[in-house]
Scaffold this motif. Structure first.
Motif, PDB file in Angstrom:
ATOM      1  N   PRO A  83       0.820  -1.218   0.000  1.00 51.81           N
ATOM      2  CA  PRO A  83       0.000   0.000   0.000  1.00 51.81           C
ATOM      3  C   PRO A  83       0.857   1.273   0.000  1.00 51.81           C
ATOM      4  O   PRO A  83       0.543   2.246  -0.688  1.00 51.81           O
ATOM      5  N   GLU A  84       1.965   1.252   0.748  1.00 53.09           N
ATOM      6  CA  GLU A  84       2.882   2.395   0.758  1.00 53.09           C
ATOM      7  C   GLU A  84       3.520   2.605  -0.606  1.00 53.09           C
ATOM      8  O   GLU A  84       3.757   3.722  -1.038  1.00 53.09           O
ATOM      9  N   GLY A  85       3.793   1.508  -1.309  1.00 48.25           N
ATOM     10  CA  GLY A  85       4.352   1.589  -2.649  1.00 48.25           C
ATOM     11  C   GLY A  85       3.368   2.196  -3.632  1.00 48.25           C
ATOM     12  O   GLY A  85       3.750   2.979  -4.511  1.00 48.25           O
ATOM     13  N   ARG A  86       2.090   1.877  -3.473  1.00 49.92           N
ATOM     14  CA  ARG A  86       1.064   2.474  -4.332  1.00 49.92           C
ATOM     15  C   ARG A  86       0.974   3.980  -4.089  1.00 49.92           C
ATOM     16  O   ARG A  86       0.834   4.758  -5.039  1.00 49.92           O
ATOM     17  N   GLU A  87       1.064   4.387  -2.826  1.00 47.74           N
ATOM     18  CA  GLU A  87       1.055   5.826  -2.503  1.00 47.74           C
ATOM     19  C   GLU A  87       2.278   6.516  -3.090  1.00 47.74           C
ATOM     20  O   GLU A  87       2.177   7.616  -3.638  1.00 47.74           O
ATOM     21  N   ALA A  88       3.432   5.879  -2.976  1.00 46.34           N
ATOM     22  CA  ALA A  88       4.666   6.457  -3.517  1.00 46.34           C
ATOM     23  C   ALA A  88       4.587   6.563  -5.038  1.00 46.34           C
ATOM     24  O   ALA A  88       5.062   7.550  -5.614  1.00 46.34           O
ATOM     25  N   ALA A  89       3.990   5.583  -5.695  1.00 50.77           N
ATOM     26  CA  ALA A  89       3.839   5.631  -7.152  1.00 50.77           C
ATOM     27  C   ALA A  89       2.933   6.795  -7.546  1.00 50.77           C
ATOM     28  O   ALA A  89       3.225   7.519  -8.505  1.00 50.77           O
ATOM     29  N   ALA A  90       1.852   6.993  -6.803  1.00 54.06           N
ATOM     30  CA  ALA A  90       0.941   8.108  -7.095  1.00 54.06           C
ATOM     31  C   ALA A  90       1.652   9.443  -6.907  1.00 54.06           C
ATOM     32  O   ALA A  90       1.502  10.359  -7.723  1.00 54.06           O
ATOM     33  N   SER A  91       2.444   9.547  -5.866  1.00 59.90           N
ATOM     34  CA  SER A  91       3.207  10.774  -5.622  1.00 59.90           C
ATOM     35  C   SER A  91       4.227  11.007  -6.736  1.00 59.90           C
ATOM     36  O   SER A  91       4.383  12.135  -7.230  1.00 59.90           O
ATOM     37  N   ALA A  92       4.893   9.955  -7.155  1.00 57.43           N
ATOM     38  CA  ALA A  92       5.882  10.069  -8.234  1.00 57.43           C
ATOM     39  C   ALA A  92       5.206  10.483  -9.537  1.00 57.43           C
ATOM     40  O   ALA A  92       5.758  11.274 -10.302  1.00 57.43           O
ATOM     41  N   ARG A  93       4.011   9.966  -9.784  1.00 59.96           N
ATOM     42  CA  ARG A  93       3.276  10.365 -10.991  1.00 59.96           C
ATOM     43  C   ARG A  93       2.993  11.860 -10.987  1.00 59.96           C
ATOM     44  O   ARG A  93       3.083  12.522 -12.023  1.00 59.96           O
ATOM     45  N   SER A  94       2.658  12.386  -9.827  1.00 58.93           N
ATOM     46  CA  SER A  94       2.391  13.816  -9.708  1.00 58.93           C
ATOM     47  C   SER A  94       3.649  14.629 -10.013  1.00 58.93           C
ATOM     48  O   SER A  94       3.605  15.622 -10.738  1.00 58.93           O
TER      49      SER A  94
END
Length: 136
Positions: free
Chosen positions: A89-100
């Motif tokens: 779940p933390e990796g999914r959040e980090a991916a979303a942040s990186a996309r931004s």
């Protein structure tokens, strides 16, 4: 052109690293997360090939991502030598942040260019990648 391409790549990596919010998640780490978003339970070799990385470098990167709690590693049930990777779940959040962050970068890079010019640049980069392949 080659020197300019290499300098641009280093600049992109530095720009991304400066906005990593202390996470240490650079461009390569973000690439792993992006790949795993669409390829859950991928084998290490699949991720390595998709990112055109070297196995030794990928091993260290994956260990850092796992230690940071961004990915999980599990042995493949059909082959004890194989390791499968999944986002936490933390990796999914980090991916979303990186996309931004990358959306902001893409805006900066596209500023001042027409859609036609951007299409040409994109075609040239894709051509370069496919022509040179893995470089081996």
């Amino acid at each position: 052109m080659v020197f300019e391409l290499m300098a641009a790549e280093r600049s992109v990596h530095r720009w991304i690293a400066a906005r990593a919010d202390g996470s240490g998640l650079g461009a390569a780490g973000a690439g792993v997360l992006f790949y795993l978003e669409g390829n859950d339970h991928a084998l290490v070799g699949q991720v390595t090939a998709a990112l055109q990385a070297r196995p030794a470098g990928m091993s260290g990167l994956l260990n850092r991502l796992a230690a940071a709690g961004l990915i999980s590693k599990t042995r493949a049930p059909d082959d004890a030598r194989a390791v499968r990777l999944s986002l936490t779940p933390e990796g999914r959040e980090a991916a979303a942040s990186a996309r931004s962050v990358l959306a902001e970068l893409n805006e900066h890079l596209a500023d001042g260019f027409t859609p036609s010019e951007l299409d040409t640049i994109s075609r040239w980069l894709a051509h370069t990648a496919s022509t040179l392949g893995s470089g081996d």
